[in-house]
Design an enzyme around this catalytic site. Structure first.
Site, PDB file in Angstrom:
ATOM      1  N   HIS A  71      -2.878   6.324   4.186  1.00  0.00           N
ATOM      2  CA  HIS A  71      -1.479   6.541   4.533  1.00  0.00           C
ATOM      3  C   HIS A  71      -1.076   7.917   3.995  1.00  0.00           C
ATOM      4  CE1 HIS A  71      -1.415   2.475   5.699  1.00  0.00           C
ATOM      5  NE2 HIS A  71      -0.834   1.915   4.668  1.00  0.00           N
ATOM      6  N   CYS A 100       0.805  -1.226   0.000  1.00  0.00           N
ATOM      7  CA  CYS A 100       0.000   0.000   0.000  1.00  0.00           C
ATOM      8  C   CYS A 100       0.836   1.273   0.000  1.00  0.00           C
ATOM      9  CB  CYS A 100      -0.934   0.003   1.202  1.00  0.00           C
ATOM     10  SG  CYS A 100      -0.145  -0.506   2.748  1.00  0.00           S
ATOM     11  N   GLN A 111       1.267   5.960   8.612  1.00  0.00           N
ATOM     12  CA  GLN A 111       0.401   4.908   8.103  1.00  0.00           C
ATOM     13  C   GLN A 111      -0.742   4.542   9.053  1.00  0.00           C
ATOM     14  OE1 GLN A 111       4.236   2.768   6.077  1.00  0.00           O
ATOM     15  NE2 GLN A 111       2.340   1.619   5.893  1.00  0.00           N
TER      16      GLN A 111
END
Lengths: 348, 348
Positions: free
Chosen positions: B252, B132, B159
């Site tokens: 994030h 991600c 994050q």
């Protein structure tokens, strides 16, 4: 002249997040206090704070408040310092100012005692306490600069809401309650009290601390850049900063990349220097998941360093994770430390 | 061969944080689904999920689950992908794998469609979806690399806990409740479920995502470094990462420093490129406090970029703040996008 054994101290902004911590530290450190005068805005005057088990009534700060004061510790915002610090100096006090009002003034020393204690000596009545995010970074990096030389700093910060004061802490707590109650989050203060827009901080990250400057950097970022150069006596040092407010109450953390001038340095060399550095605690052992965090550093006066790694591409590059209680070493404790060194060295 | 008009799809890990989002996106994007098979561990089998207003019962994933499946979307952890993805391929399915199991495999394309769509074509049955934190960074940086060349990336991440799954979100919520009830915070999962120690994430920052490697970097940091080089086809690109888990649920954020190869580039040039880049939304106006945040990016599929600044010391250096929903572009949406491109380009 005989050195005094106890001093008349004034704390300006005594009811604020930092002011309260200053009063606690003066007591905890057994600072040689003769009288303690607690000063505030008119709004907070009349409140009572405990010092050595005695109640002290907070008084409204005026130009006349400083008669007979030896040391005045200011943390009531830049405009109060600009208005009243010169008055305190006129009354013979030495001011230690915890706002940005005088930090970049050439005639005012900007001091982190472990880094540049001797700068205190040149004061003309005012000594500035650096910005919180700057203090912990220079405390950790100065020993590395001394040992290995330092050419470059790139820092991204993770900053606690208490850096924006008690009201910001209440805003975070209130928003967390609203979240649990399935209500919309109401934002009235952060990222910057006087700025145009406000955003929720709970369960969020705000890449703005203090107001924007013309160059696209925030004032907080420029403070880190300019103050670091002044404290480290390194105008040519390259520094970049990105400052971010996060939903925790206490301690700032910093992800810091540095480039050292000396070649063939490795992580163990940095560990060695940091282990022996004044005011620094090395917490760095990946095998036991040992590293500092905002919660682990809260209510402690040291600066904690972990996650020391050599850059994979640049043999002179290193990464560090630096954490410290923003209200203690980042503010109140550094202020009281300056006062201690003033007295110890007879530089009042 | 006539191209099919609808496909038999399997989602492995359908009850997880990412799996649920995949099912929602298949519906929202009107993905050409003929049959949808929802697979999970034995523990979650029997649960029901809605797809196009019909309940689908989740089945236990086995080697035989993939008979007749055209595309299998895996996000049930690396060990499940290692065990079952080859079985799905044997059954003739193309696997899009959202774990780290195959990402660095030379025979497996690692794809962010806006960046390296054409790599999909070379697949041998498995296509890997990147980590991600990597996806959103390369999505924003690839257009800059194309326009100006790119020699250096230094990133510090911010994050969300949802990257560690639904249980991690519950842990954060539970700790927030404990805080409001003046209880000690109990930590049983974060930073890493299987690791030795656990620390509270509420009102904290944990500089560890995934387990530590021998070089002192975490696996998450090494994923960002290695995956970025593979996706951007740039083995020589210098990259450093520091990855930090923070107390928010979704999105994030990344503080990114880059060095461009081309000289005489300025912020407006970057704005121009980012404004026209596929999948990127520029939100960058200091005068109106416009910048992306985790909350503002949540539930949106684009990658948001703000705080673009020229480095003060290095004329080729720039700073950016990159934010995206880690479960959407960072996982489920990128996975479905790869499936869309597979079909559009007839690369099944």
């Amino acid at each position: 002249m005989t050195k005094k054994t106890a001093y008349n101290i004034a704390v300006v902004g005594a009811t604020g997040a930092v002011g309260q911590k200053i009063v606690q530290i003066l007591e905890a450190k057994k600072f040689p206090v003769n009288t303690l005068k607690l000063l505030s805005s008119e709004r907070s005057a009349g409140k009572k704070l405990l010092f050595n088990n005695k109640e002290i009534i907070v008084e409204k700060a005026t130009a006349e408040s400083f008669a007979g004061i030896d040391i005045a510790l200011f943390s009531a915002g830049g405009s109060v310092s600009k208005a009243l610090a010169p008055k305190a100096v006129e009354h013979g006090a030495v001011v230690i100012d915890n706002t940005s009002a005088y930090r970049m003034d050439e005639n005012v020393p900007l001091v982190v005692p472990e880094v540049n204690e001797s700068d205190i000596k040149a004061h003309n009545g005012i000594i500035a306490n650096p910005n919180c995010s700057t203090i912990q970074m220079v405390a950790a990096l100065k020993p590395l600069q001394k040992a290995f030389g330092l050419s470059r700093i790139i820092v991204s910060t993770y900053q606690a809401v208490s850096g924006a004061g008690n009201q910001a802490c209440k805003e975070l707590e209130n928003q967390v309650k609203q979240f649990l109650d399935n209500q919309d989050l109401t934002a009235e203060l952060l990222p910057v009290k006087g700025d145009k827009k406000h955003y929720p901080i709970a369960f969020n990250a705000l890449p703005q601390i203090d107001v924007f400057q013309d160059n696209g950097y925030t004032f907080e970022e420029m403070k880190m850049i300019n103050e670091t150069k002044k404290i480290m006596h390194s105008k040519e040092l390259a520094i970049a900063a990105t400052c971010v407010r996060l939903p925790f109450f206490t301690s700032h953390a910093e992800s810091v990349y540095v480039e050292l001038e000396r070649d063939n340095v490795d992580v163990k060399d940095l560990w060695g220097v940091l282990t022996n550095a004044e005011g620094i605690v090395l917490e760095d052992d990946p095998s036991t998941q040992t590293y500092p965090t905002p919660l682990s550093a809260a209510n402690k006066e040291e600066v904690f360093v972990g996650r020391v790694r050599k850059d994979i591409d640049n043999p002179n590059g290193f990464h560090l994770w630096i954490v410290s209680d923003n209200l203690l070493k980042g503010a109140a404790w550094n202020t009281v430390q300056i006062a201690e060194r003033l007295i110890e060295n007879d530089w009042l």
